[in-house]
Design an enzyme around this catalytic site. Structure first.
Site, mmCIF file in Angstrom:
data_model
loop_
_atom_site.group_PDB
_atom_site.id
_atom_site.type_symbol
_atom_site.label_atom_id
_atom_site.label_comp_id
_atom_site.label_asym_id
_atom_site.label_seq_id
_atom_site.Cartn_x
_atom_site.Cartn_y
_atom_site.Cartn_z
ATOM 1 N N GLY A 35 -3.943 -1.182 3.970
ATOM 2 C CA GLY A 35 -3.974 -0.018 4.857
ATOM 3 C C GLY A 35 -2.982 -0.101 5.996
ATOM 4 C CB SER A 36 -1.654 -2.788 8.102
ATOM 5 O OG SER A 36 -2.823 -2.803 8.886
ATOM 6 C CB SER A 76 -7.644 -7.267 11.352
ATOM 7 O OG SER A 76 -6.701 -7.938 10.521
ATOM 8 C CB THR A 79 -3.492 -9.442 7.315
ATOM 9 O OG1 THR A 79 -4.561 -8.525 7.522
ATOM 10 C CG2 THR A 79 -3.100 -9.426 5.856
ATOM 11 N NE ARG A 122 -10.750 2.701 3.536
ATOM 12 C CZ ARG A 122 -11.565 1.738 3.903
ATOM 13 N NH1 ARG A 122 -11.072 0.613 4.385
ATOM 14 N NH2 ARG A 122 -12.884 1.882 3.789
ATOM 15 C CD GLU A 196 -8.647 -0.466 1.187
ATOM 16 O OE1 GLU A 196 -9.224 -1.136 2.051
ATOM 17 O OE2 GLU A 196 -7.455 -0.135 1.287
ATOM 18 C CG HIS A 212 13.330 6.954 -16.883
ATOM 19 N ND1 HIS A 212 14.397 7.352 -17.653
ATOM 20 C CD2 HIS A 212 13.359 7.719 -15.766
ATOM 21 C CE1 HIS A 212 15.065 8.308 -17.011
ATOM 22 N NE2 HIS A 212 14.441 8.544 -15.870
ATOM 23 C CE LYS A 300 -8.048 -8.736 4.520
ATOM 24 N NZ LYS A 300 -7.872 -7.784 5.607
HETATM 25 C C1 F6R Z 1 -9.281 -1.899 5.053
HETATM 26 C C2 F6R Z 1 -7.994 -1.811 4.497
HETATM 27 C C3 F6R Z 1 -7.292 -3.020 3.952
HETATM 28 C C4 F6R Z 1 -6.551 -3.758 5.072
HETATM 29 C C5 F6R Z 1 -5.783 -4.957 4.516
HETATM 30 C C6 F6R Z 1 -4.948 -5.646 5.577
HETATM 31 O O1 F6R Z 1 -9.537 -0.638 5.651
HETATM 32 O O2 F6R Z 1 -7.499 -0.751 4.499
HETATM 33 O O3 F6R Z 1 -6.419 -2.583 2.948
HETATM 34 O O4 F6R Z 1 -5.675 -2.867 5.701
HETATM 35 O O5 F6R Z 1 -6.685 -5.858 3.991
HETATM 36 O O6 F6R Z 1 -5.675 -5.889 6.727
HETATM 37 P P1 F6R Z 1 -5.059 -5.453 8.138
HETATM 38 O O7 F6R Z 1 -4.833 -3.991 8.048
HETATM 39 O O8 F6R Z 1 -6.086 -5.786 9.154
HETATM 40 O O9 F6R Z 1 -3.810 -6.236 8.294
#
Ligand code: F6R
Length: 304
Positions: A35-36, A76, A79, A122, A196, A212, A300
Site C-alpha cells: 500500500g505504500s 508504518s 517495513t 492503503r 487486502e 502479446h 511480518k
Molecule cells: C496494509 C497494506 C500493506 C502495507 C505493506 C507495507 O494496509 O496496505 O500492503 O502497505 O505491508 O507496509 P507499510 O505501508 O507500512 O510500509
C-alpha cells in the site's frame, strides 16, 4: 476509524501540501512495498522528465549515487524491505527522503515528511503520493480541487461500484483489471485492493502489453464466467481499438471503467477511489472485515 470513514479522508489527503526540497539530480528512486509502494508506481506514470525507478525489494539498483533523489515510502515506517533499501541508499550517498507516519524510518535521520497515522497504509494513498507529486510535478491548485471534488462525489454516491461488487460476488468471479498508460499502476492498485480489502485473488495487466500474452488464454482456455473482466477506458484511439478487437477475437466482454475529470491527477485519483469502493463493497457483501490484514502482519512478525 471505520474503513468507510478511512476512505472518505482521501479527498482531504490529496490537498496535503508536503513536499521535499531538491537540488540538481539525475534520477529518482522510490522504494516502498504494498500500500505504500503504490505511491511510487503512480508517480512513475505521471512523470517522465528524468528516469524514475520503483524499488520493491531489499536492494537498490547499482546506479544509485549522490545524484539520486531517493524516497523511502512506508506508512508504518517498519517495513523490512523499505528500511533495507533506505540504508543502502544512505551508504551510497544518495539524497534520501522519507514519507512515513513513524516507526524506524522516522528515526533514520533523513529528510522526512511525517504524515498522519491511524489509517490502513492503503487508505493513506493520498498522503503517501502527494509529497512526491508536489515535489516533482507541482500540480495546479485547481487540479487538486478537481480531484477532491470527484472523490467527494464518489463518497456520496457509490452505487455503481456497489453494483459491480454485487456482480462479482453473485458469479463468484475472479476480477481481472486491464489498465493502460497512465493507469497501469491504478489497475495494479485495484488488484491489491481486492486482495487486502475483499480477501480474494485478482489479476491485473495492461494494454498494449497484454495483447502479446493474455490474448491467447483469453481466447482459448478459460470459461468466460470464471472471471469479471474490467478495462479502463483510454483516450488513445489505438488503445481503444485494441480493447474492442481483443474482446471480439477472444469472445470476452469487458466492463468499461471510465475515468472522470480533465486533469491527470483528478483522473488517476478518481479511478483509484472507484476501485476503493468496489473492493470495500465486495468486502461488505462477503462479510469480511476490509481492515483485517492479520495474515500480512503475522508474516511480518515471523520473518523479523
Ligand atoms: C496494509 C497494506 C500493506 C502495507 C505493506 C507495507 O494496509 O496496505 O500492503 O502497505 O505491508 O507496509 P507499510 O505501508 O507500512 O510500509
Amino acid at each position: 476509524m471505520e474503513f468507510s470513514e478511512e476512505l472518505k479522508t482521501l479527498k482531504d489527503q490529496v490537498r496535503f501540501d508536503g513536499s521535499f526540497r531538491t537540488g540538481t539530480f539525475s534520477n529518482i528512486v522510490i522504494a516502498g512495498m504494498g500500500g505504500s509502494g503504490i505511491a511510487g508506481r503512480i508517480f512513475s506514470e505521471m512523470y517522465s522528465a528524468k528516469p524514475v525507478f520503483v524499488c520493491d525489494d531489499y536492494h537498490i539498483p547499482e546506479f544509485v549515487d549522490g545524484n539520486t533523489e531517493f524516497i523511502a515510502v512506508s506508512y508504518s515506517g517498519n517495513t523490512e524491505e523499505t528500511l533495507s533499501a533506505a540504508e543502502e541508499a544512505i551508504k551510497k550517498g544518495a539524497k534520501v527522503h522519507a514519507i512515513t507516519s513513524g516507526g524506524r524510518l522516522s528515526e533514520m535521520g533523513v529528510d522526512t515528511i511525517k504524515i498522519p497515522g491511524g489509517l490502513q497504509p492503503r487508505s493513506a494513498v493520498g498522503y503517501l503520493t502527494m509529497p512526491i507529486i508536489n515535489t516533482f510535478i507541482r500540480p495546479k491548485h485547481e487540479d487538486i480541487e478537481e480531484a477532491a471534488g470527484l472523490l467527494s462525489d464518489l463518497d456520496k454516491n457509490n452505487t455503481v461500484q456497489e453494483n459491480i461488487a454485487t456482480e462479482i460476488y453473485a458469479g463468484r468471479r475472479i476480477p481481472v483489471i486491464y489498465g493502460s498508460t497512465p493507469y497501469r499502476s491504478v489497475a495494479y492498485r485495484w488488484k491489491t485492493q481486492f486482495n487486502e480489502n475483499a480477501k480474494i485473488l485478482a489479476y491485473s495487466n495492461y494494454f498494449s502489453e497484454l495483447n502479446h500474452n493474455d490474448t491467447m488464454p483469453l481466447r482459448d482456455t478459460y470459461r468466460k464466467d470464471e472471471f469479471y473482466f474490467m478495462a479502463f477506458d483510454s483516450t488513445d484511439e489505438r488503445i481503444r481499438k485494441r480493447i474492442e478487437v481483443t474482446q471480439k477475437i477472444t469472445g470476452t466482454s469487458f466492463k468499461k471503467i471510465e475515468a472522470r475529470g480533465s486533469s491527470l491527477i483528478a483522473r488517476i485519483f478518481y479511478l483509484i477511489h472507484f476501485g476503493d469502493y468496489v473492493t470495500y463493497h465486495l468486502a461488505r457483501i462477503r462479510n469480511v472485515d476490509p481492515q483485517d490484514v492479520s495474515a500480512i502482519e503475522d508474516l511480518k512478525k515471523r520473518i523479523s
